[in-house]
Design an enzyme around this catalytic site. Structure first.
Site, PDB file in Angstrom:
ATOM      1  N   HIS A  49      -4.615   1.052   0.510  1.00 25.35           N
ATOM      2  CA  HIS A  49      -5.910   0.413   0.693  1.00 25.35           C
ATOM      3  C   HIS A  49      -5.698  -0.936   1.368  1.00 25.35           C
ATOM      4  CE1 HIS A  49      -4.799  -1.155  -3.451  1.00 25.35           C
ATOM      5  NE2 HIS A  49      -5.050  -2.278  -2.799  1.00 25.35           N
TER       6      HIS A  49
HETATM    7  P1  TYD Z   1      -5.321   0.141  -8.104  1.00 26.00           P
HETATM    8  O1  TYD Z   1      -5.750  -1.115  -7.449  1.00 26.00           O
HETATM    9  O2  TYD Z   1      -5.997   1.413  -7.663  1.00 26.00           O
HETATM   10  O3  TYD Z   1      -3.745   0.314  -7.995  1.00 26.00           O
HETATM   11  P2  TYD Z   1      -2.850   0.819  -6.763  1.00 26.00           P
HETATM   12  O4  TYD Z   1      -3.639   0.625  -5.514  1.00 26.00           O
HETATM   13  O5  TYD Z   1      -1.626  -0.035  -6.831  1.00 26.00           O
HETATM   14  O6  TYD Z   1      -2.518   2.252  -6.995  1.00 26.00           O
HETATM   15  O7  TYD Z   1      -5.492  -0.034  -9.670  1.00 26.00           O
HETATM   16  C1  TYD Z   1      -5.052   0.944 -10.608  1.00 26.00           C
HETATM   17  C2  TYD Z   1      -5.947   0.873 -11.829  1.00 26.00           C
HETATM   18  O8  TYD Z   1      -5.883  -0.414 -12.446  1.00 26.00           O
HETATM   19  C3  TYD Z   1      -7.394   1.134 -11.525  1.00 26.00           C
HETATM   20  O9  TYD Z   1      -7.933   1.889 -12.595  1.00 26.00           O
HETATM   21  C4  TYD Z   1      -8.026  -0.240 -11.519  1.00 26.00           C
HETATM   22  C5  TYD Z   1      -7.164  -1.029 -12.480  1.00 26.00           C
HETATM   23  N1  TYD Z   1      -7.017  -2.453 -12.118  1.00 26.00           N
HETATM   24  C6  TYD Z   1      -7.645  -3.402 -12.902  1.00 26.00           C
HETATM   25  O10 TYD Z   1      -8.340  -3.076 -13.883  1.00 26.00           O
HETATM   26  N2  TYD Z   1      -7.473  -4.718 -12.578  1.00 26.00           N
HETATM   27  C7  TYD Z   1      -6.729  -5.110 -11.535  1.00 26.00           C
HETATM   28  O11 TYD Z   1      -6.591  -6.334 -11.292  1.00 26.00           O
HETATM   29  C8  TYD Z   1      -6.097  -4.113 -10.719  1.00 26.00           C
HETATM   30  C9  TYD Z   1      -5.259  -4.497  -9.514  1.00 26.00           C
HETATM   31  C10 TYD Z   1      -6.270  -2.787 -11.049  1.00 26.00           C
END
Ligand code: TYD
Length: 145
Positions: A49
């Site tokens: 992303h």
């Molecule tokens: P995500 O940003 O999708 O992680 P990546 O892109 O590294 O795979 O986040 C994973 C999960 O964690 C998603 O359910 C959202 C949650 N999250 C939070 O609650 N707070 C945060 O600050 C972040 C970065 C993620």
């Protein structure tokens, strides 16, 4: 694209090592959120992303991870494997994270609270938005982003 790494000063003594992160000193933004990624399973790719406004600083405090970064001009790979090195992630940069070592703990500092609406999760949408970016840095600054 230009990769911005920050060399973090290590305070070493007989006890071992210490690195301090301070907002608007060695971290070039206001720190509003810190999260860390660990226990990443084998062969996992994370990220995939871009963020419309968010700025981040990533530090592999333990282990190693590879970032693929793309600001629209093509992908560049960066390996983070040193707890005294930070990788700056500006706004509108597509990122993918992979090749996590089993012991990797990746800490990320961010200048905004978690906001899902800031994410662009489709690469073609990202390319379209970055090509016609209507939010140049100065406008973003005016908006207080
Ligand atoms: P995500 O940003 O999708 O992680 P990546 O892109 O590294 O795979 O986040 C994973 C999960 O964690 C998603 O359910 C959202 C949650 N999250 C939070 O609650 N707070 C945060 O600050 C972040 C970065 C993620």
């Amino acid at each position: 694209m230009e990769i911005e790494r920050i060399q973090l000063q290590q305070h070493g003594d007989a006890a071992g090592m210490l690195v301090a992160l301070e907002e608007e000193r060695n971290v070039p933004f206001v720190i509003r959120r810190v999260y860390y990624i660990f226990g990443t399973k084998d062969a996992v790719h994370r990220g995939r992303h871009a963020h419309r406004y968010l700025h981040q600083l990533a530090v592999a405090v333990r282990g190693s991870v590879t970032f693929l970064l793309d600001d629209g001009s093509g992908p560049v790979e960066v390996v983070l494997d040193n707890p005294s090195q930070g990788l700056l992630l500006g706004r509108m940069v597509w990122r993918e994270l992979y090749d996590f070592s089993e012991d990797c703990v990746l800490m990320v500092l961010a200048d905004q609270l978690y906001d899902r609406s800031d994410y662009i999760t489709d690469y073609d949408d990202f390319l379209r938005e970055v090509a016609g970016s209507v939010y140049p840095e100065d406008m973003a600054a005016c908006l207080g982003r």
